[in-house]
Design a protein around this motif. Sequence first.
Motif, short mmCIF file in Angstrom:
data_model
loop_
_atom_site.label_atom_id
_atom_site.label_comp_id
_atom_site.label_asym_id
_atom_site.label_seq_id
_atom_site.Cartn_x
_atom_site.Cartn_y
_atom_site.Cartn_z
N ASP A 22 0.92 -1.39 -0.11
CA ASP A 22 -0.04 0.03 -0.12
C ASP A 22 0.79 1.29 0.00
OD1 ASP A 22 -2.28 -1.64 0.06
OD2 ASP A 22 -2.30 -1.76 2.45
N ALA A 23 1.82 1.21 0.90
CA ALA A 23 2.73 2.30 0.73
C ALA A 23 3.70 2.49 -0.48
CB ALA A 23 3.96 2.14 2.12
N LEU A 24 4.00 1.55 -1.04
CA LEU A 24 4.75 1.37 -2.35
C LEU A 24 4.02 1.87 -3.26
CD1 LEU A 24 7.03 -1.87 -2.12
CD2 LEU A 24 7.61 0.60 -2.28
N ALA A 25 2.60 1.92 -3.41
CA ALA A 25 1.84 2.27 -4.19
C ALA A 25 1.77 3.80 -4.62
CB ALA A 25 0.31 1.81 -4.01
N TYR A 26 2.26 4.51 -3.36
CA TYR A 26 2.24 5.91 -3.45
C TYR A 26 3.23 6.32 -4.53
CZ TYR A 26 -0.99 7.06 0.38
OH TYR A 26 -1.96 6.97 1.14
N TYR A 27 4.37 5.69 -4.82
CA TYR A 27 5.62 5.88 -5.74
C TYR A 27 5.24 5.23 -6.93
CZ TYR A 27 7.22 7.41 -1.22
OH TYR A 27 7.44 7.83 0.09
N ASP A 28 4.13 4.59 -7.15
CA ASP A 28 4.26 3.73 -8.62
C ASP A 28 4.65 4.73 -9.93
OD1 ASP A 28 4.00 1.28 -7.80
OD2 ASP A 28 1.44 1.37 -7.90
N HIS A 29 3.99 6.13 -9.74
CA HIS A 29 3.93 6.95 -10.82
C HIS A 29 5.40 7.58 -10.90
CE1 HIS A 29 3.52 9.53 -7.25
NE2 HIS A 29 4.31 10.55 -7.82
N LEU A 30 6.27 7.17 -9.96
CA LEU A 30 7.74 7.72 -10.08
C LEU A 30 8.51 6.86 -10.63
CD1 LEU A 30 8.15 9.56 -6.49
CD2 LEU A 30 7.72 10.41 -8.62
N GLN A 31 8.27 5.63 -10.95
CA GLN A 31 8.85 4.59 -11.49
C GLN A 31 10.32 4.26 -10.99
OE1 GLN A 31 7.69 2.56 -14.21
NE2 GLN A 31 5.67 4.05 -13.86
N LYS A 87 21.98 4.88 11.37
CA LYS A 87 21.12 3.80 10.84
C LYS A 87 19.88 4.50 10.42
CE LYS A 87 23.26 -0.11 13.08
NZ LYS A 87 23.07 -1.21 13.92
N ILE A 88 19.21 3.95 9.24
CA ILE A 88 17.93 4.52 8.94
C ILE A 88 17.11 3.18 8.79
CG2 ILE A 88 16.89 5.67 6.89
CD1 ILE A 88 19.73 7.13 6.43
N LYS A 89 15.66 3.37 9.08
CA LYS A 89 14.65 2.38 8.74
C LYS A 89 13.56 3.06 8.29
CE LYS A 89 12.43 -1.53 9.07
NZ LYS A 89 12.76 -2.67 8.44
N VAL A 90 13.28 2.86 7.01
CA VAL A 90 12.12 3.53 6.43
C VAL A 90 10.93 2.82 6.56
CG1 VAL A 90 11.11 4.52 4.21
CG2 VAL A 90 13.58 4.67 4.40
N LEU A 91 9.96 3.39 7.49
CA LEU A 91 8.83 2.65 7.98
C LEU A 91 7.92 2.40 6.94
CD1 LEU A 91 8.85 3.96 11.46
CD2 LEU A 91 9.76 1.73 10.71
N ASN A 92 7.33 3.48 6.40
CA ASN A 92 6.37 3.44 5.23
C ASN A 92 6.54 4.58 4.04
OD1 ASN A 92 5.26 5.51 6.59
ND2 ASN A 92 3.86 4.46 7.75
N HIS A 93 5.56 5.12 3.77
CA HIS A 93 5.50 6.17 2.65
C HIS A 93 5.52 7.48 3.64
CE1 HIS A 93 1.19 5.60 3.61
NE2 HIS A 93 1.15 7.02 3.16
N LYS A 94 5.68 7.64 4.76
CA LYS A 94 5.56 8.76 5.41
C LYS A 94 6.64 8.98 6.70
CE LYS A 94 2.21 10.87 3.18
NZ LYS A 94 2.69 12.27 2.43
#
Length: 164
Positions: free
Chosen positions: A69-78, A116-123
Amino acid sequence: MKSKIFLYLFVFVSLICLYLFVSSGKMAKAKDDQIIKLNADVTQLQDSVQALQLKVLEMQYFSLENNDDALAYYDHLQMNDPSRYISDKLLETNETKGDNPLVPYEGMESDFKINKIKVLNHKWIITDFSDGKYWGELLIKYELKDDLGVDFTTLDHLLYTRSN
């Protein structure tokens, strides 16, 4: 005389056959016991692997890579790996002279930099920062724009105190 030699030879060969028969039975039993022990070890290792796989899946629950669901926010960026791109952009903030601008503390031993970095979701992102002796964590809100620029905002922070 010839018959006695054949008799002794027959007895000798019979004793050798009896010895080989008994020792092969003991060897087979020892090998069977070893196989049973190895099967038990394999079962234990399979259980350990399964437990570790469940732990890894649990740890990956909050990650952008596994959140469709979070990755769907970036579909348009290819983008192939948005998490990596965002992490790289966040690490670029370390390149400024002095403390990282997202860290609201002044470094005591040297400059505070994000480690260290952990990207949790699209925000949201959770990070670890340190100056080599003192360390803390940040909760960062980010926005990936259509022009691939990224805005970062520190939502919350904490600095661990040393108790010696």
